[in-house]
Design a protein around this motif. Structure first.
Motif, PDB file in Angstrom:
ATOM      1  N   LEU A   1       0.813  -1.220   0.000  1.00 23.72           N
ATOM      2  CA  LEU A   1       0.000   0.000   0.000  1.00 23.72           C
ATOM      3  C   LEU A   1       0.843   1.264   0.000  1.00 23.72           C
ATOM      4  O   LEU A   1       1.839   1.355   0.719  1.00 23.72           O
ATOM      5  N   PRO A   2       0.428   2.264  -0.781  1.00 27.02           N
ATOM      6  CA  PRO A   2       1.148   3.545  -0.778  1.00 27.02           C
ATOM      7  C   PRO A   2       0.880   4.316   0.516  1.00 27.02           C
ATOM      8  O   PRO A   2      -0.096   4.048   1.221  1.00 27.02           O
ATOM      9  N   ASP A   3       1.747   5.287   0.791  1.00 26.90           N
ATOM     10  CA  ASP A   3       1.607   6.097   2.009  1.00 26.90           C
ATOM     11  C   ASP A   3       0.242   6.761   2.111  1.00 26.90           C
ATOM     12  O   ASP A   3      -0.286   6.933   3.200  1.00 26.90           O
ATOM     13  N   ASP A   4      -0.310   7.169   0.960  1.00 25.28           N
ATOM     14  CA  ASP A   4      -1.570   7.917   1.035  1.00 25.28           C
ATOM     15  C   ASP A   4      -2.805   7.018   1.017  1.00 25.28           C
ATOM     16  O   ASP A   4      -3.931   7.520   0.954  1.00 25.28           O
ATOM     17  N   ALA A   5      -2.611   5.704   1.095  1.00 24.57           N
ATOM     18  CA  ALA A   5      -3.774   4.811   1.189  1.00 24.57           C
ATOM     19  C   ALA A   5      -4.543   5.125   2.469  1.00 24.57           C
ATOM     20  O   ALA A   5      -3.960   5.204   3.544  1.00 24.57           O
ATOM     21  N   VAL A   6      -5.844   5.312   2.325  1.00 25.18           N
ATOM     22  CA  VAL A   6      -6.697   5.627   3.477  1.00 25.18           C
ATOM     23  C   VAL A   6      -7.191   4.306   4.056  1.00 25.18           C
ATOM     24  O   VAL A   6      -7.717   3.462   3.338  1.00 25.18           O
ATOM     25  N   VAL A   7      -6.968   4.130   5.366  1.00 25.03           N
ATOM     26  CA  VAL A   7      -7.221   2.835   6.012  1.00 25.03           C
ATOM     27  C   VAL A   7      -8.429   2.915   6.945  1.00 25.03           C
ATOM     28  O   VAL A   7      -8.427   3.666   7.924  1.00 25.03           O
ATOM     29  N   TYR A   8      -9.448   2.128   6.628  1.00 23.77           N
ATOM     30  CA  TYR A   8     -10.575   1.905   7.544  1.00 23.77           C
ATOM     31  C   TYR A   8     -10.392   0.534   8.176  1.00 23.77           C
ATOM     32  O   TYR A   8      -9.769  -0.358   7.585  1.00 23.77           O
ATOM     33  N   CYS A   9     -10.937   0.326   9.373  1.00 22.09           N
ATOM     34  CA  CYS A   9     -10.819  -0.979  10.004  1.00 22.09           C
ATOM     35  C   CYS A   9     -12.027  -1.216  10.914  1.00 22.09           C
ATOM     36  O   CYS A   9     -12.934  -0.386  10.989  1.00 22.09           O
ATOM     37  N   GLY A  10     -12.024  -2.362  11.592  1.00 19.44           N
ATOM     38  CA  GLY A  10     -13.224  -2.814  12.283  1.00 19.44           C
ATOM     39  C   GLY A  10     -13.529  -2.146  13.614  1.00 19.44           C
ATOM     40  O   GLY A  10     -14.682  -2.153  14.050  1.00 19.44           O
ATOM     41  N   HIS A  11     -12.511  -1.598  14.289  1.00 21.05           N
ATOM     42  CA  HIS A  11     -12.739  -1.175  15.682  1.00 21.05           C
ATOM     43  C   HIS A  11     -12.084   0.158  16.040  1.00 21.05           C
ATOM     44  O   HIS A  11     -11.001   0.488  15.539  1.00 21.05           O
TER      45      HIS A  11
END
Ligand SMILES: [Zn+2]
Length: 257
Positions: free
Chosen positions: A163-173
């Motif tokens: 993943l690139p640095d600017d990838a926006v990360v969503y997660c479960g908690h």
């Protein structure tokens, strides 16, 4: 680059629900369904019509609302092939590396096992958005239940490399505040981490979400992504140890923290 309109909202005690809309096609994608009611409320509020549901893994707090949401909306449900017998309501399953399109939106299933064996991270490359389920959290990672430490490290490292640095990360908690306290205990001199912890404390004091995060920020601050960094290994008294060994030590300390 295709944009995605994203709504993130609390579900259960510390899960997040996520809805992503592709404005070009009008497709609306739910990622995991901890509880149907908050999803239906968001859909009613936005006027969005749910077309797809993507599931990250079989744990109850990610699939509990799936069947009622599917019944209410008729959405098509796609999830991990390894859990085809565990999750009711799946219409289609994927394996690691599978790519498909929802209208023009490309969706890639990146297998990231460790927390569970079936775990899929959903990567929307054109939008630069990923949902990592219970694999990668902000400043932390999921507990290793079904896999082993080496497997979990390999999954985190896969995200690290991919993943690139600017990838926006969503997660479960929303676990960021307790993750932050642990991260500081093992990496106390990291200036980027100290800055992020201050931000997290301020956000949580105002009951605001600390997510999404970005891959670049996590690489700079999340000790579990930095298990391959010789400086962190040395700080743990593990100079010369392999990244998987450093990861196992970190995960063990966090479990006891
Ligand atoms: Zn889980």
């Amino acid at each position: 680059m295709a944009r995605l309109q994203i709504r993130q909202f609390p579900c259960l005690s510390d899960n997040y629900g996520v809805l992503a809309r592709d404005p070009e096609s009008g497709s609306v994608i739910a990622i995991d369904v901890p509880d149907a009611a908050p999803y239906l409320a968001e859909l009613a509020e936005t006027g969005w019509r749910l077309t797809h549901v993507l599931i990250t893994h079989h744990h109850w707090d990610h699939v509990q609302g799936l069947v009622p949401l599917k019944e209410a909306t008729g959405a098509r449900v796609i999830g991990p092939g390894l859990s085809r017998d565990k999750i009711s309501g799946l219409d289609e399953v994927v394996e690691d590396g599978d790519i498909f399109h929802i209208a023009e939106l490309k969706v890639e299933a990146i297998s990231t096992p460790g927390h569970t064996l079936d775990q899929i991270s959903w990567w929307f490359e054109q939008a630069g958005v990923i949902h990592t389920g219970d694999t990668l959290f902000s400043l932390g990672c999921g507990r290793v239940f079904e896999g082993d430490m080496e497997m979990m490290w390999a999954s985190l490292d896969k995200l690290n490399r991919r993943l690139p640095d600017d990838a926006v990360v969503y997660c479960g908690h929303e676990y960021t505040l307790s993750n932050a306290r642990f991260a500081l205990s093992v990496d106390p001199d990291n200036a980027a981490l100290k800055e992020r912890v201050a931000e997290v404390e301020r956000l949580r004091a105002e009951h605001m979400a600390t997510l999404p995060t970005t891959m670049g920020r996590e690489r700079a601050t999340n000790p579990f992504l930095r298990a391959g960094d010789p400086a962190l290994a040395a700080a743990l008294g593990m100079a010369g140890a392999s990244p998987a060994e450093v990861f196992a030590e970190l995960r063990g300390r966090k479990d006891r923290f």
